[in-house]
Write an enzyme that holds these catalytic residues in place. Structure first.
Site, PDB file in Angstrom:
ATOM      1  CG  ASN A 193      -0.242   0.020   2.530  1.00 47.92           C
ATOM      2  OD1 ASN A 193       0.987   0.046   2.566  1.00 47.92           O
ATOM      3  ND2 ASN A 193      -1.002   0.017   3.610  1.00 47.92           N
ATOM      4  CB  SER A 236       7.676   1.513  -0.140  1.00 46.89           C
ATOM      5  OG  SER A 236       6.349   1.043  -0.233  1.00 46.89           O
ATOM      6  N   GLY A 286       5.139  -4.725   7.123  1.00 47.05           N
ATOM      7  CA  GLY A 286       5.013  -4.405   8.536  1.00 47.05           C
ATOM      8  C   GLY A 286       5.518  -3.015   8.819  1.00 47.05           C
ATOM      9  CE  LYS A 307      12.054   0.226   7.935  1.00 49.17           C
ATOM     10  NZ  LYS A 307      13.242   0.038   7.141  1.00 49.17           N
ATOM     11  CG  ASN A 309       0.338  -2.511   9.419  1.00 48.31           C
ATOM     12  OD1 ASN A 309      -0.497  -2.202   8.571  1.00 48.31           O
ATOM     13  ND2 ASN A 309       1.557  -2.904   9.090  1.00 48.31           N
ATOM     14  CB  SER A 369      13.740  -8.629  13.972  1.00 51.17           C
ATOM     15  OG  SER A 369      14.691  -7.882  14.699  1.00 51.17           O
ATOM     16  CE1 TYR A 379       9.701  -4.231  13.522  1.00 52.72           C
ATOM     17  CE2 TYR A 379      11.552  -4.523  15.014  1.00 52.72           C
ATOM     18  CZ  TYR A 379      10.993  -4.697  13.771  1.00 52.72           C
ATOM     19  OH  TYR A 379      11.693  -5.329  12.778  1.00 52.72           O
ATOM     20  CE  LYS A 434       9.274  -7.731  12.170  1.00 52.45           C
ATOM     21  NZ  LYS A 434       8.633  -7.968  10.894  1.00 52.45           N
ATOM     22  NE  ARG A 464      22.555  -3.248  17.836  1.00 50.15           N
ATOM     23  CZ  ARG A 464      22.921  -3.035  19.101  1.00 50.15           C
ATOM     24  NH1 ARG A 464      24.052  -3.537  19.562  1.00 50.15           N
ATOM     25  NH2 ARG A 464      22.160  -2.320  19.918  1.00 50.15           N
ATOM     26  N   GLY A 473      16.870   1.099  25.535  1.00 53.01           N
ATOM     27  CA  GLY A 473      16.543  -0.173  24.881  1.00 53.01           C
ATOM     28  C   GLY A 473      17.680  -0.773  24.075  1.00 53.01           C
TER      29      GLY A 473
HETATM   30  P1  NAD Z   1      10.053  -1.110   4.701  1.00 48.35           P
HETATM   31  O1  NAD Z   1       9.204  -0.243   5.539  1.00 48.35           O
HETATM   32  O2  NAD Z   1      10.974  -0.468   3.737  1.00 48.35           O
HETATM   33  O3  NAD Z   1       9.143  -2.166   3.907  1.00 48.35           O
HETATM   34  C1  NAD Z   1       7.915  -2.617   4.398  1.00 48.35           C
HETATM   35  C2  NAD Z   1       6.915  -2.506   3.262  1.00 48.35           C
HETATM   36  O4  NAD Z   1       5.650  -2.982   3.719  1.00 48.35           O
HETATM   37  C3  NAD Z   1       6.709  -1.081   2.780  1.00 48.35           C
HETATM   38  O5  NAD Z   1       6.776  -1.063   1.371  1.00 48.35           O
HETATM   39  C4  NAD Z   1       5.302  -0.720   3.266  1.00 48.35           C
HETATM   40  O6  NAD Z   1       4.671   0.200   2.406  1.00 48.35           O
HETATM   41  C5  NAD Z   1       4.635  -2.082   3.274  1.00 48.35           C
HETATM   42  N1  NAD Z   1       3.510  -2.217   4.202  1.00 48.35           N
HETATM   43  C6  NAD Z   1       3.491  -2.050   5.554  1.00 48.35           C
HETATM   44  N2  NAD Z   1       2.257  -2.304   6.037  1.00 48.35           N
HETATM   45  C7  NAD Z   1       1.473  -2.656   4.964  1.00 48.35           C
HETATM   46  C8  NAD Z   1       0.131  -3.038   4.817  1.00 48.35           C
HETATM   47  N3  NAD Z   1      -0.687  -3.107   5.869  1.00 48.35           N
HETATM   48  N4  NAD Z   1      -0.319  -3.314   3.582  1.00 48.35           N
HETATM   49  C9  NAD Z   1       0.491  -3.240   2.510  1.00 48.35           C
HETATM   50  N5  NAD Z   1       1.792  -2.886   2.579  1.00 48.35           N
HETATM   51  C10 NAD Z   1       2.271  -2.601   3.799  1.00 48.35           C
HETATM   52  O7  NAD Z   1      10.867  -2.070   5.700  1.00 48.35           O
HETATM   53  P2  NAD Z   1      12.067  -3.040   5.390  1.00 48.35           P
HETATM   54  O8  NAD Z   1      13.281  -2.496   6.032  1.00 48.35           O
HETATM   55  O9  NAD Z   1      12.091  -3.412   3.962  1.00 48.35           O
HETATM   56  O10 NAD Z   1      11.615  -4.285   6.266  1.00 48.35           O
HETATM   57  C11 NAD Z   1      10.838  -5.335   5.730  1.00 48.35           C
HETATM   58  C12 NAD Z   1      10.454  -6.272   6.848  1.00 48.35           C
HETATM   59  O11 NAD Z   1      11.625  -6.740   7.496  1.00 48.35           O
HETATM   60  C13 NAD Z   1       9.596  -5.622   7.935  1.00 48.35           C
HETATM   61  O12 NAD Z   1       8.639  -6.544   8.373  1.00 48.35           O
HETATM   62  C14 NAD Z   1      10.596  -5.328   9.034  1.00 48.35           C
HETATM   63  O13 NAD Z   1      10.001  -5.303  10.306  1.00 48.35           O
HETATM   64  C15 NAD Z   1      11.540  -6.512   8.897  1.00 48.35           C
HETATM   65  N6  NAD Z   1      12.871  -6.223   9.424  1.00 48.35           N
HETATM   66  C16 NAD Z   1      13.570  -5.150   8.962  1.00 48.35           C
HETATM   67  C17 NAD Z   1      14.825  -4.850   9.486  1.00 48.35           C
HETATM   68  C18 NAD Z   1      15.600  -3.651   8.998  1.00 48.35           C
HETATM   69  O14 NAD Z   1      16.598  -3.299   9.622  1.00 48.35           O
HETATM   70  N7  NAD Z   1      15.238  -3.012   7.904  1.00 48.35           N
HETATM   71  C19 NAD Z   1      15.366  -5.679  10.481  1.00 48.35           C
HETATM   72  C20 NAD Z   1      14.634  -6.781  10.921  1.00 48.35           C
HETATM   73  C21 NAD Z   1      13.387  -7.053  10.376  1.00 48.35           C
HETATM   74  C1  UD1 Z   2      17.117  -1.431  15.620  1.00 47.16           C
HETATM   75  C2  UD1 Z   2      16.023  -1.901  16.537  1.00 47.16           C
HETATM   76  C3  UD1 Z   2      15.670  -3.326  16.199  1.00 47.16           C
HETATM   77  C4  UD1 Z   2      15.274  -3.428  14.725  1.00 47.16           C
HETATM   78  C5  UD1 Z   2      16.423  -2.888  13.880  1.00 47.16           C
HETATM   79  C6  UD1 Z   2      16.058  -2.854  12.425  1.00 47.16           C
HETATM   80  C7  UD1 Z   2      16.274  -0.560  18.581  1.00 47.16           C
HETATM   81  C8  UD1 Z   2      16.604  -0.601  20.041  1.00 47.16           C
HETATM   82  N1  UD1 Z   2      16.424  -1.744  17.918  1.00 47.16           N
HETATM   83  O1  UD1 Z   2      18.255  -2.247  15.855  1.00 47.16           O
HETATM   84  O2  UD1 Z   2      14.601  -3.769  17.018  1.00 47.16           O
HETATM   85  O3  UD1 Z   2      15.020  -4.785  14.379  1.00 47.16           O
HETATM   86  O4  UD1 Z   2      16.747  -1.549  14.284  1.00 47.16           O
HETATM   87  O5  UD1 Z   2      15.066  -1.909  12.145  1.00 47.16           O
HETATM   88  O6  UD1 Z   2      15.910   0.459  18.050  1.00 47.16           O
HETATM   89  N2  UD1 Z   2      23.163   4.377  16.489  1.00 47.16           N
HETATM   90  C9  UD1 Z   2      23.793   5.556  16.814  1.00 47.16           C
HETATM   91  N3  UD1 Z   2      23.278   6.728  16.307  1.00 47.16           N
HETATM   92  C10 UD1 Z   2      22.175   6.749  15.499  1.00 47.16           C
HETATM   93  C11 UD1 Z   2      21.544   5.528  15.161  1.00 47.16           C
HETATM   94  C12 UD1 Z   2      22.057   4.360  15.691  1.00 47.16           C
HETATM   95  O7  UD1 Z   2      24.799   5.568  17.538  1.00 47.16           O
HETATM   96  O8  UD1 Z   2      21.741   7.843  15.085  1.00 47.16           O
HETATM   97  C13 UD1 Z   2      23.729   3.125  17.024  1.00 47.16           C
HETATM   98  C14 UD1 Z   2      22.763   2.368  17.925  1.00 47.16           C
HETATM   99  O9  UD1 Z   2      22.942   2.748  19.263  1.00 47.16           O
HETATM  100  C15 UD1 Z   2      23.194   0.918  17.667  1.00 47.16           C
HETATM  101  C16 UD1 Z   2      23.743   0.928  16.245  1.00 47.16           C
HETATM  102  O10 UD1 Z   2      23.997   2.292  15.924  1.00 47.16           O
HETATM  103  O11 UD1 Z   2      24.240   0.593  18.521  1.00 47.16           O
HETATM  104  C17 UD1 Z   2      22.768   0.349  15.241  1.00 47.16           C
HETATM  105  O12 UD1 Z   2      21.514   1.007  15.435  1.00 47.16           O
HETATM  106  P1  UD1 Z   2      20.250   0.735  14.508  1.00 47.16           P
HETATM  107  O13 UD1 Z   2      20.661   0.865  13.083  1.00 47.16           O
HETATM  108  O14 UD1 Z   2      19.141   1.585  14.998  1.00 47.16           O
HETATM  109  O15 UD1 Z   2      19.936  -0.802  14.746  1.00 47.16           O
HETATM  110  P2  UD1 Z   2      19.638  -1.585  16.117  1.00 47.16           P
HETATM  111  O16 UD1 Z   2      19.527  -0.674  17.259  1.00 47.16           O
HETATM  112  O17 UD1 Z   2      20.629  -2.694  16.219  1.00 47.16           O
END
Ligand code: NAD
Ligand code: UD1
Length: 339
Positions: free
Chosen positions: A32, A36, A82, A84, A99, A124, A149, A153, A231, A294
Site C-alpha cells: 500500500n 515506500s 510491517g 518497523k 498492522n 528480527s 515492535y 515479531k 552489531r 533499549g
Molecule cells: P520497509 O518499511 O521499507 O518495507 C515494508 C513494506 O511494507 C513497505 O513497502 C510498506 O509500504 C509495506 N507495508 C506495511 N504495512 C502494509 C500493509 N498493511 N499493507 C500493505 N503494505 C504494507 O521495511 P524493510 O526495512 O524493507 O523491512 C521489511 C520487513 O523486514 C519488515 O517486516 C521489518 O520489520 C523486517 N525487518 C527489517 C529490518 C531492517 O533493519 N530493515 C530488520 C529486521 C526485520
Molecule cells: C534497531 C532496533 C531493532 C530493529 C532494527 C532494524 C532498537 C533498540 N532496535 O536495531 O529492534 O530490528 O533496528 O530496524 O531500536 N546508532 C547511533 N546513532 C544513530 C543511530 C544508531 O549511535 O543515530 C547506534 C545504535 O545505538 C546501535 C547501532 O547504531 O548501537 C545500530 O543502530 P540501529 O541501526 O538503529 O539498529 P539496532 O539498534 O541494532
C-alpha cells in the site's frame, strides 16, 4: 516459481524482488506504499529487464490479497509488510499490533483459501530478547522484547508456528535478520527512510551527503572494545539472496524452520563511521551522546545453520556495504522522487 511479496516495494522487499527475478522466478507485489514508493518497483523492473505484477492494496484487505494470490497461481509468499520503527511502536503500540498481526493473519487465511503452502517471514534478531548470550543461535528460546515492535515479531513467529502445527502441509521459514545495510550495487535502489532515520547507516549517509549536520553516537561507555555498541551488519543484497534460498527451500518441505541471516561478525558504531569515511572519501561529523533507551551493548549471529541447510552465506564485505550505501545516497540524495 511465482512468488508473492507482501510489502515488496520496501527496502528489503525491493532488493529481494530483484534477486528473485535474477534467479528466474516471477514476482508479484502487494503493497500500500505506506512506507515506500512505486518508483522502487519501476527501478527493479528496469534493473531486471522484466516486469513485476503489482497490486496496490493493504495486506489486511482479504479480497485484494486473495485476488493477488489467485489471478495466477502463486507458489510461495514472502511477508515483509510491517511497520518497523521501534520508537514509534512505543508511542503507537496499537497501530503496530493492528498492522503487523493483521497482515500476518490475513496472509495465512488467504493462503489457506488459495492452497498456498510456503511462507517465508521477515523476523528480527530482536526476538532473542534482552538477556540472550551472544552470539545468538536459532535453538535459543525467544526472550523478553523491550518494545511493541519486537513483541509483534515474537507474536507473529508464534502465530506462524501454530498455523504450521495445525496444517501439516504448510512450510514456514522464519528469517531473523540482523542489521541490514547498503544498497544494490547499481545505486538505483536503496534505503529511503521517511523523515529522520532511526537506523545508523542511513543516518551516516545523510550526514555525509549534507542532509543532516551531525550524527549522535548513542553511548560511548558500553562494555565493548571501543565503548560503542556492536552489531552484525549484513549487506541487503546478501540478505535478498538469503530469501531466494529460503523460499526455494520452503517449496520442498513442511513444518517450521528458523534461520539467522547475519554475517556473524560484529562491528562497532565507530568502526562503521570509519569504514564509511574510507569508502566514500567524505568525513562524517559526529558527537558521542547519551545511550538510547533499549539498546543492547552488542549482539551478532551464529550464522552457521543457514550456511549448512540453505547453502547461503554472506559474500559482501563491510567495505561493500559502505560503498553501496554511499553510491545510493549520493545518486539519490533525497531518496526516490516524491510525487
Ligand atoms: P520497509 O518499511 O521499507 O518495507 C515494508 C513494506 O511494507 C513497505 O513497502 C510498506 O509500504 C509495506 N507495508 C506495511 N504495512 C502494509 C500493509 N498493511 N499493507 C500493505 N503494505 C504494507 O521495511 P524493510 O526495512 O524493507 O523491512 C521489511 C520487513 O523486514 C519488515 O517486516 C521489518 O520489520 C523486517 N525487518 C527489517 C529490518 C531492517 O533493519 N530493515 C530488520 C529486521 C526485520
Ligand atoms: C534497531 C532496533 C531493532 C530493529 C532494527 C532494524 C532498537 C533498540 N532496535 O536495531 O529492534 O530490528 O533496528 O530496524 O531500536 N546508532 C547511533 N546513532 C544513530 C543511530 C544508531 O549511535 O543515530 C547506534 C545504535 O545505538 C546501535 C547501532 O547504531 O548501537 C545500530 O543502530 P540501529 O541501526 O538503529 O539498529 P539496532 O539498534 O541494532
Amino acid at each position: 516459481m511465482r512468488i508473492l511479496l507482501a510489502g515488496g516495494a520496501g527496502y528489503i522487499g525491493s532488493h529481494t524482488a530483484l534477486a528473485l527475478l535474477k534467479a528466474g522466478h516471477d514476482v508479484v507485489i502487494v503493497d500500500n506504499y505506506c512506507n515506500s514508493s512505486p518508483e522502487a518497483v519501476r527501478r527493479v523492473e528496469e534493473l531486471a529487464g522484466r516486469s513485476v505484477e503489482v497490486f496496490e492494496a493493504d495486506v489486511r484487505n482479504p479480497s485484494a490479497v486473495l485476488k493477488s494470490m489467485t489471478d495466477k497461481p502463486v507458489d510461495g509468499v514472502i511477508h515483509f509488510a510491517g511497520l518497523k520503527a521501534v520508537g514509534e511502536s512505543v508511542r503507537m503500540p496499537l497501530a503496530y499490533y493492528r498492522n503487523n498481526i493483521d497482515t500476518t493473519l490475513t496472509l495465512l487465511e488467504c493462503m489457506g483459501q488459495a492452497g498456498i503452502k510456503n511462507i517465508v517471514f521477515s523476523s528480527s534478531a530482536t526476538v532473542y530478547g534482552e538477556e540472550a548470550p551472544v552470539p545468538y543461535l536459532e535453538s535459543m528460546p525467544r526472550g523478553r522484547c523491550s518494545n511493541p515492535y519486537g513483541w509483534t515479531k515474537s507474536m507473529m513467529e508464534q502465530i506462524l508456528e501454530d498455523a504450521a502445527l495445525a496444517d501439516h502441509e504448510l512450510s514456514v521459514v522464519l528469517l531473523r535478520y540482523f542489521n541490514p545495510v547498503g544498497a544494490h550495487e547499481s545505486g538505483r535502489i536503496g534505503e529511503d527512510p521517511l523523515g529522520t532515520p532511526n537506523n545508523l547507516m542511513p543516518y551516516i549517509s545523510q550526514v555525509a551527503v549534507g542532509r543532516r549536520d551531525l550524527l549522535t553516537v548513542f553511548g560511548g561507555d558500553y562494555p565493548t572494545p571501543d565503548g560503542t555498541c556492536r552489531r552484525d551488519y549484513i549487506h541487503v543484497m546478501d540478505l535478498a539472496e538469503g530469501h531466494v534460498k529460503a523460499v526455494e527451500y520452503g517449496a520442498g518441505r513442511t513444518g517450521v524452520d528458523v534461520f539467522n541471516l547475519g554475517a556473524g561478525v560484529p562491528y562497532s558504531v565507530l568502526q562503521m563511521i570509519r569504514a564509511f569515511e574510507a569508502a566514500s572519501g567524505v568525513s562524517v561529523k559526529y558527537v558521542i551522546g547519551d545511550r538510547r533507551a533499549g539498546d543492547l551493548p552488542e549482539f551478532w549471529a551464529d550464522a552457521k545453520k543457514a550456511s549448512r541447510v540453505l547453502g547461503w552465506q554472506t559474500s559482501r564485505t563491510l567495505e561493500d556495504m559502505c560503498r553501496d550505501a554511499w553510491n545510493w545516497q549520493k545518486n539519490n540524495p533525497m531518496g526516490y522522487p516524491k510525487s
